[in-house]
Scaffold this active site. Sequence first.
Site, short mmCIF file in Angstrom:
data_model
loop_
_atom_site.label_atom_id
_atom_site.label_comp_id
_atom_site.label_asym_id
_atom_site.label_seq_id
_atom_site.Cartn_x
_atom_site.Cartn_y
_atom_site.Cartn_z
N LEU A 95 39.29 15.32 10.62
CA LEU A 95 40.00 14.60 9.46
C LEU A 95 41.40 14.75 9.46
O LEU A 95 41.99 15.50 10.44
CB LEU A 95 39.58 15.71 8.23
CG LEU A 95 39.46 17.09 8.47
CD1 LEU A 95 40.95 17.54 8.01
CD2 LEU A 95 38.27 17.66 7.62
N TYR A 158 53.67 5.67 13.02
CA TYR A 158 52.75 7.01 13.12
C TYR A 158 53.66 8.25 12.37
O TYR A 158 52.88 9.12 11.70
CB TYR A 158 52.36 7.28 14.71
CG TYR A 158 51.08 8.24 14.46
CD1 TYR A 158 49.96 7.85 13.82
CD2 TYR A 158 50.82 9.36 14.84
CE1 TYR A 158 48.63 8.35 13.77
CE2 TYR A 158 49.42 10.17 15.14
CZ TYR A 158 48.54 9.55 14.62
OH TYR A 158 47.41 10.14 14.60
N LYS A 165 50.05 15.82 14.71
CA LYS A 165 49.18 15.91 15.73
C LYS A 165 49.82 17.11 16.86
O LYS A 165 49.01 17.55 17.73
CB LYS A 165 49.03 14.48 16.47
CG LYS A 165 48.10 13.67 15.46
CD LYS A 165 46.77 14.21 15.14
CE LYS A 165 45.99 13.28 14.28
NZ LYS A 165 44.44 13.80 13.87
N ARG A 195 39.72 1.04 14.46
CA ARG A 195 39.81 0.47 13.12
C ARG A 195 38.94 1.55 12.00
O ARG A 195 37.78 1.50 12.18
CB ARG A 195 39.37 -0.59 12.77
CG ARG A 195 40.38 -1.67 11.94
CD ARG A 195 39.87 -2.98 11.94
NE ARG A 195 40.22 -3.74 13.30
CZ ARG A 195 41.33 -4.36 13.59
NH1 ARG A 195 42.39 -4.13 12.83
NH2 ARG A 195 41.52 -4.79 14.84
N THR A 196 39.46 2.53 11.33
CA THR A 196 38.92 3.30 10.37
C THR A 196 39.72 3.48 9.06
O THR A 196 40.83 2.74 9.03
CB THR A 196 38.70 4.55 10.92
OG1 THR A 196 40.13 5.28 10.76
CG2 THR A 196 38.05 4.71 12.21
N LEU A 197 39.33 3.82 8.13
CA LEU A 197 39.79 3.94 6.81
C LEU A 197 41.23 4.74 7.19
O LEU A 197 42.11 4.27 6.49
CB LEU A 197 38.82 4.98 5.92
CG LEU A 197 39.16 4.74 4.43
CD1 LEU A 197 38.74 3.60 3.84
CD2 LEU A 197 38.22 5.92 3.50
P1 NAD Z 1 38.42 8.35 8.55
O1 NAD Z 1 39.07 7.76 7.50
O2 NAD Z 1 36.95 7.88 8.72
O3 NAD Z 1 38.19 9.92 8.53
C1 NAD Z 1 39.36 10.83 8.14
C2 NAD Z 1 38.38 11.72 7.04
O4 NAD Z 1 39.33 12.91 6.60
C3 NAD Z 1 37.62 11.29 6.00
O5 NAD Z 1 36.47 11.74 6.18
C4 NAD Z 1 38.22 11.87 4.91
O6 NAD Z 1 37.46 12.13 3.77
C5 NAD Z 1 38.79 13.32 5.64
N1 NAD Z 1 39.79 13.96 4.64
C6 NAD Z 1 41.09 13.72 4.34
N2 NAD Z 1 41.51 14.34 3.40
C7 NAD Z 1 40.74 15.60 3.49
C8 NAD Z 1 40.63 16.73 2.85
N3 NAD Z 1 41.74 17.38 1.92
N4 NAD Z 1 39.44 17.65 2.99
C9 NAD Z 1 38.49 17.09 3.68
N5 NAD Z 1 38.48 16.05 4.38
C10 NAD Z 1 39.53 15.25 4.21
O7 NAD Z 1 39.20 7.97 9.99
P2 NAD Z 1 39.29 8.62 11.50
O8 NAD Z 1 39.91 7.43 12.10
O9 NAD Z 1 37.62 8.60 11.85
O10 NAD Z 1 39.68 9.81 11.33
C11 NAD Z 1 39.02 10.95 12.09
C12 NAD Z 1 40.13 11.78 12.94
O11 NAD Z 1 40.36 11.15 14.12
C13 NAD Z 1 41.72 11.97 12.15
O12 NAD Z 1 41.96 13.21 12.51
C14 NAD Z 1 42.52 11.07 12.77
O13 NAD Z 1 43.71 11.27 12.92
C15 NAD Z 1 41.77 11.01 14.40
N6 NAD Z 1 42.27 9.90 15.24
C16 NAD Z 1 42.04 8.59 14.63
C17 NAD Z 1 42.10 7.59 15.49
C18 NAD Z 1 41.89 6.11 14.93
O14 NAD Z 1 42.58 5.30 15.49
N7 NAD Z 1 41.10 5.72 13.96
C19 NAD Z 1 42.68 7.70 16.81
C20 NAD Z 1 43.03 8.91 17.44
C21 NAD Z 1 42.81 10.19 16.27
#
Ligand code: NAD
Length: 258
Positions: A95, A158, A165, A195-197
């Site tokens: 998260l 970013y 990070k 692509r995610t939220l």
């Molecule tokens: P996502 O939006 O599906 O997941 C992010 C999650 O964080 C959500 O479930 C949201 O509810 C949670 N969150 C936010 N604030 C919170 C809080 N206060 N308490 C508890 N939960 C909370 O997006 P994602 O891309 O799957 O992100 C997951 C992880 O992967 C993150 O750490 C993101 O930085 C990392 N990441 C994503 C990518 C990408 O391109 N999508 C690449 C590398 C790393």
Amino acid sequence: MLDLTGKNALVTGIANNRSIAWGIAQQLHRAGANLGVTYLPDAKGRFEKKVGELVTPIAPTIFLPCDVQDDEQIDTTFATIAEKWDKLDILIHCLAFANKEDLSGDFSATSREGFAKALDISTYSLIGLSKRAKSLMKDGGSIVTLSYLGGVKVIPNYNVMGVAKSALEMSVRYLASELGVQNIRVNAISAGPIRTLASSAVGGISEMIRHVEEIAPLKRTVTQLEVGNTAAFLCSDLSSGITGQVIYVDAGYEIMGM
Ligand code: NAD
């Protein structure tokens, strides 16, 4: 063989079917793990309903709200684990959050409040969750978090999340150093853009994905399930000698200079 039978895994960060945490949860389930899932609660209970329906096929034995900014909710989560499971084996920290205005434009415009919030949710939460998890990991364990290249190199837009990070990756090393004596391993997966939220809040994510598809050795970006496979490996005995590392699951993009 990758076998997580008999392992109890807590997965944080599932928001919808595009979430990386959902890709990880599915692969842990496929490998035989018993799952607990937490979600970010909202006033209208929409996440509870949506995430609850999504995770039904993987039959979590724990399903709880947990806002990582709220110590009471974190304590309740771990008290429930202590009550329902004999031990915890796996913690997936998946998260992050930053204000949208801090994910584009000038980095120097980052507000004090925005900086603190991004670092609290995206970085401190790993420390806060690990602190509670370690006493429940009676047979050792594996903690896995998610990072991105923007914590090591400058990626346009970013911004504050890159700082979060960077601090997250260093937290992985300090936690790994402390918890190794309990046979608890701590690693990060640095995933390519998906692509995610959360990623849709970063300015220019489509352009980032197109760039990776052009430059990465595999000429594509990665999927949530590919990240899930690496997470399952890091949670299994197959990776028993690995701790404190950042493993790139990015179709090779990180190695390229030009
Ligand atoms: P996502 O939006 O599906 O997941 C992010 C999650 O964080 C959500 O479930 C949201 O509810 C949670 N969150 C936010 N604030 C919170 C809080 N206060 N308490 C508890 N939960 C909370 O997006 P994602 O891309 O799957 O992100 C997951 C992880 O992967 C993150 O750490 C993101 O930085 C990392 N990441 C994503 C990518 C990408 O391109 N999508 C690449 C590398 C790393």
